[in-house]
Design an enzyme around this catalytic site. Structure first.
Site, PDB file in Angstrom:
ATOM      1  N   GLN A   1       0.620  -1.173   0.050  1.00 21.25           N
ATOM      2  CA  GLN A   1       0.041   0.105  -0.079  1.00 21.25           C
ATOM      3  C   GLN A   1       0.736   1.289  -0.222  1.00 21.25           C
ATOM      4  O   GLN A   1       0.730   2.082  -0.767  1.00 21.25           O
ATOM      5  CB  GLN A   1      -0.905   0.104   1.101  1.00 21.25           C
ATOM      6  CG  GLN A   1      -2.178   0.720   1.175  1.00 21.25           C
ATOM      7  CD  GLN A   1      -2.806   0.556  -0.089  1.00 21.25           C
ATOM      8  OE1 GLN A   1      -2.977   1.314  -1.019  1.00 21.25           O
ATOM      9  NE2 GLN A   1      -3.450  -0.630  -0.128  1.00 21.25           N
TER      10      GLN A   1
ATOM     11  N   HIS B   1       2.151   2.838  -3.100  1.00 19.43           N
ATOM     12  CA  HIS B   1       1.509   3.782  -4.148  1.00 19.43           C
ATOM     13  C   HIS B   1       1.592   4.956  -4.255  1.00 19.43           C
ATOM     14  O   HIS B   1       1.784   5.704  -5.295  1.00 19.43           O
ATOM     15  CB  HIS B   1      -0.264   3.389  -3.738  1.00 19.43           C
ATOM     16  CG  HIS B   1      -0.727   2.346  -4.534  1.00 19.43           C
ATOM     17  ND1 HIS B   1      -0.714   2.255  -5.524  1.00 19.43           N
ATOM     18  CD2 HIS B   1      -1.177   1.493  -3.574  1.00 19.43           C
ATOM     19  CE1 HIS B   1      -1.453   0.911  -5.966  1.00 19.43           C
ATOM     20  NE2 HIS B   1      -1.893   0.699  -4.841  1.00 19.43           N
TER      21      HIS B   1
ATOM     22  N   GLU C   1     -10.173   1.070   3.618  1.00 19.05           N
ATOM     23  CA  GLU C   1     -10.336   0.618   2.236  1.00 19.05           C
ATOM     24  C   GLU C   1     -10.183  -0.700   2.059  1.00 19.05           C
ATOM     25  O   GLU C   1     -10.973  -1.582   1.546  1.00 19.05           O
ATOM     26  CB  GLU C   1      -9.544   1.513   1.551  1.00 19.05           C
ATOM     27  CG  GLU C   1      -9.727   0.997  -0.195  1.00 19.05           C
ATOM     28  CD  GLU C   1      -8.316   1.712  -0.995  1.00 19.05           C
ATOM     29  OE1 GLU C   1      -7.589   2.279  -0.347  1.00 19.05           O
ATOM     30  OE2 GLU C   1      -8.734   1.764  -2.218  1.00 19.05           O
ATOM     31  N   HIS C   2      -8.899  -1.405   2.645  1.00 21.30           N
ATOM     32  CA  HIS C   2      -8.562  -2.588   2.561  1.00 21.30           C
ATOM     33  C   HIS C   2      -8.455  -3.031   4.016  1.00 21.30           C
ATOM     34  O   HIS C   2      -7.559  -2.483   4.667  1.00 21.30           O
ATOM     35  CB  HIS C   2      -7.372  -2.807   1.876  1.00 21.30           C
ATOM     36  CG  HIS C   2      -7.249  -2.557   0.427  1.00 21.30           C
ATOM     37  ND1 HIS C   2      -6.658  -1.070   0.132  1.00 21.30           N
ATOM     38  CD2 HIS C   2      -7.800  -2.833  -0.968  1.00 21.30           C
ATOM     39  CE1 HIS C   2      -6.940  -1.013  -1.387  1.00 21.30           C
ATOM     40  NE2 HIS C   2      -7.462  -1.959  -1.665  1.00 21.30           N
TER      41      HIS C   2
ATOM     42  N   ASP D   1      -6.053  -6.853  -5.794  1.00 20.79           N
ATOM     43  CA  ASP D   1      -5.835  -5.720  -6.420  1.00 20.79           C
ATOM     44  C   ASP D   1      -5.778  -6.118  -7.876  1.00 20.79           C
ATOM     45  O   ASP D   1      -6.434  -5.360  -9.010  1.00 20.79           O
ATOM     46  CB  ASP D   1      -4.405  -5.350  -6.207  1.00 20.79           C
ATOM     47  CG  ASP D   1      -4.378  -4.147  -4.876  1.00 20.79           C
ATOM     48  OD1 ASP D   1      -5.321  -4.094  -4.469  1.00 20.79           O
ATOM     49  OD2 ASP D   1      -3.355  -3.894  -4.538  1.00 20.79           O
TER      50      ASP D   1
ATOM     51  N   HIS E   1     -54.804  16.178  -9.023  1.00 22.91           N
ATOM     52  CA  HIS E   1     -54.498  14.964  -8.643  1.00 22.91           C
ATOM     53  C   HIS E   1     -55.586  14.222  -7.968  1.00 22.91           C
ATOM     54  O   HIS E   1     -55.746  13.010  -8.280  1.00 22.91           O
ATOM     55  CB  HIS E   1     -53.384  14.875  -7.465  1.00 22.91           C
ATOM     56  CG  HIS E   1     -51.928  15.263  -7.820  1.00 22.91           C
ATOM     57  ND1 HIS E   1     -51.888  16.334  -8.503  1.00 22.91           N
ATOM     58  CD2 HIS E   1     -50.747  14.472  -7.799  1.00 22.91           C
ATOM     59  CE1 HIS E   1     -50.453  16.518  -8.500  1.00 22.91           C
ATOM     60  NE2 HIS E   1     -49.833  15.401  -8.465  1.00 22.91           N
TER      61      HIS E   1
END
Ligand code: NAD
Length: 433
Positions: A262, A265, A330-331, A364, A423
């Protein structure tokens, strides 16, 4: 100077220190906003001409018309055959697994009939046209092509247009090969805010789409935000994150490498390990120090770990999951003996990687589930990209004569209380007794 922050969840200052670690600067820049709004306006007003001008300027191209930026089907085919057999096989295996997984996500239409014959239901339809942004400036991401395109195709999107910038005319054959395998219908080598504008507004050459998906730099993200409403967008992703919960019995080198996967990145990425085993945390810290210099992207990973990474000591696994739910990562890796036993306690996470043999890296690329996941704690309220993001729901109401009569009485009372006479009468016309 330590390579990574150490925290202890049993200490009184933990909440404060964790909050400081989770905070990050959302990138917004008045200068970029101005540039993007000019680009959007110009492409909206002048279409293809503006698109060509911006592409020549920002991607250092020298084309005379948008036609030269459109990739022909034979070029896609050629790309597929220009990569190695090993690469082609890997793309094909990944694509097939992603397709299989996403088939399970298709929502189906349903109807039911009430006692008086009235039928109610929900009809599922696919979006007609989707635009997929694939970043192309600094690196290439064939896996992003598969992860975004395949769910759209499984949903039944008819026209999937992919845009990818080709700086200096250079384009990754892997990206084109992935597009061919994923069934992308049209590829155009444009990027940045001008590509987002073309997809949102349409030009003579590019048909406007209903939704734009895919990651990109600050120009792309700012443009996507600005066209939202005109078209749908997927999400604006923040820095990527991993949180590993470990019982202390996984090889420390494996866990260090999972954290690096991670951290490499970008410098804002966040990698956190939570464990009740202090001795294990020490071993992982030592592994980080030993293995970090051997990476290709050592400097990026080192900055990410130093500024945003942490090894957190907790009292027990239950407290590890409390920390994880608070972060809503996220993970999430559950590197423990019996991850299924912990699963019910996981409240918020984009994707959950179960057991010692499931590193995030497999998810991934090729396990099957989507790698486009909610970041920055948004897993509290949102989900991975999926087939459902390319499907829409329409309500179905088919009243029987008896049903219209029964409902007409209810509707007319409510309509009159809202002073909506037409209506009320529309409903009353259909009352039969
Ligand atoms: P990109 O395709 O996002 O951007 C390139 C385009 O930016 C160029 O074509 C140009 O049009 C525009 N641009 C550049 N400088 C400009 C300027 N001065 N004025 C106007 N427009 C300008 O490619 P990139 O720059 O390499 O960025 C890729 C991004 O995508 C990174 O931020 C990366 O982190 C992100 N990404 C995220 C994920 C994810 O899943 N979250 C995956 C892959 C990539």
């Amino acid at each position: 100077m330590s390579v990574i922050t150490r925290l202890d969840a049993t200490q009184s200052d933990f909440d404060e220190r964790l909050d400081a670690l989770l905070a990050w600067e959302s990138v917004s820049d008045a200068n970029v906003a101005g540039v993007v709004s000019d680009i959007l306006r110009e492409v909206k007003a002048r279409g293809d001409d503006a698109l060509v001008e911006y592409t020549n300027r920002f991607d250092r191209r020298q084309v005379a018309s948008v036609d030269e930026l459109v990739i022909k089907p034979e070029q896609l085919h050629a790309a597929l055959h220009s990569i190695s057999g090993e690469q082609r096989d890997a793309l094909q295996v990944a694509a097939e697994r992603i397709r299989q997984y996403h088939q399970h996500q298709r929502q189906e239409s349903w109807q039911y009939t009430e006692a008086d014959g009235t039928v109610l239901g929900q009809q599922i339809t696919a979006m007609e046209r989707v635009g997929l942004y694939v970043p192309g400036g600094k690196a290439s991401y064939p896996s992003s092509v598969l992860m975004n395109a395949i769910p759209a195709k499984v949903a039944g999107v008819e026209q999937l247009t992919m845009v990818v910038p080709a700086p200096d005319g250079e384009l990754s054959p892997m990206v084109l090969a992935a597009a061919a395998i994923a069934g992308v219908d049209r590829v155009i080598t444009i990027g940045g805010a001008q590509a987002v504008a073309a997809l949102a507004y349409g030009t003579n050459t590019i048909t406007r789409v209903d939704k734009i998906v895919g990651p990109g730099n600050i120009y792309v993200a700012t443009a996507k935000r600005a066209v939202f409403g005109q078209v749908a967008i997927d999400m604006i992703a923040g820095p990527s994150e991993i949180l590993v919960v470990c019982d202390g019995k996984t090889d420390p080198d494996w866990i260090a490498m999972d954290l690096f996967s991670q951290a490499e990145h970008d410098e804002q990425a966040q990698a956190i390990l939570v464990s009740p085993d202090e001795e294990f945390l020490n071993k992982v810290e030592a592994a980080i120090e030993r293995l970090l210099p051997g990476l290709e992207r050592t400097a990026i990973a080192a900055t990410s770990l130093k500024n945003r990474g942490a090894l957190i000591k907790v009292a027990n696994i239950e407290q590890a999951l409390e920390v994880s739910n608070r972060i809503a990562p996220e993970h999430l890796e559950l590197s423990v003996e019996d991850p299924q036993a912990l699963l019910p306690a996981v409240r918020h996470a984009g994707a959950i990687f179960m057991g010692r043999y499931t590193p995030e890296a497999l998810g991934d690329y090729c396990a099957g589930p989507n790698h486009v996941l909610p970041t920055s704690g948004t897993a509290r309220f949102s989900s991975p990209l999926g087939v459902y993001d390319f499907q829409k729901r329409s309500s179905i109401i088919q009243c029987s004569a008896q049903g219209a009569s029964t409902l007409g009485k209810v509707a007319s009372v409510l309509a009159r209380s809202e002073s909506l006479e037409a209506h009320a009468r529309s409903a009353e016309y259909r009352i039969i007794d």
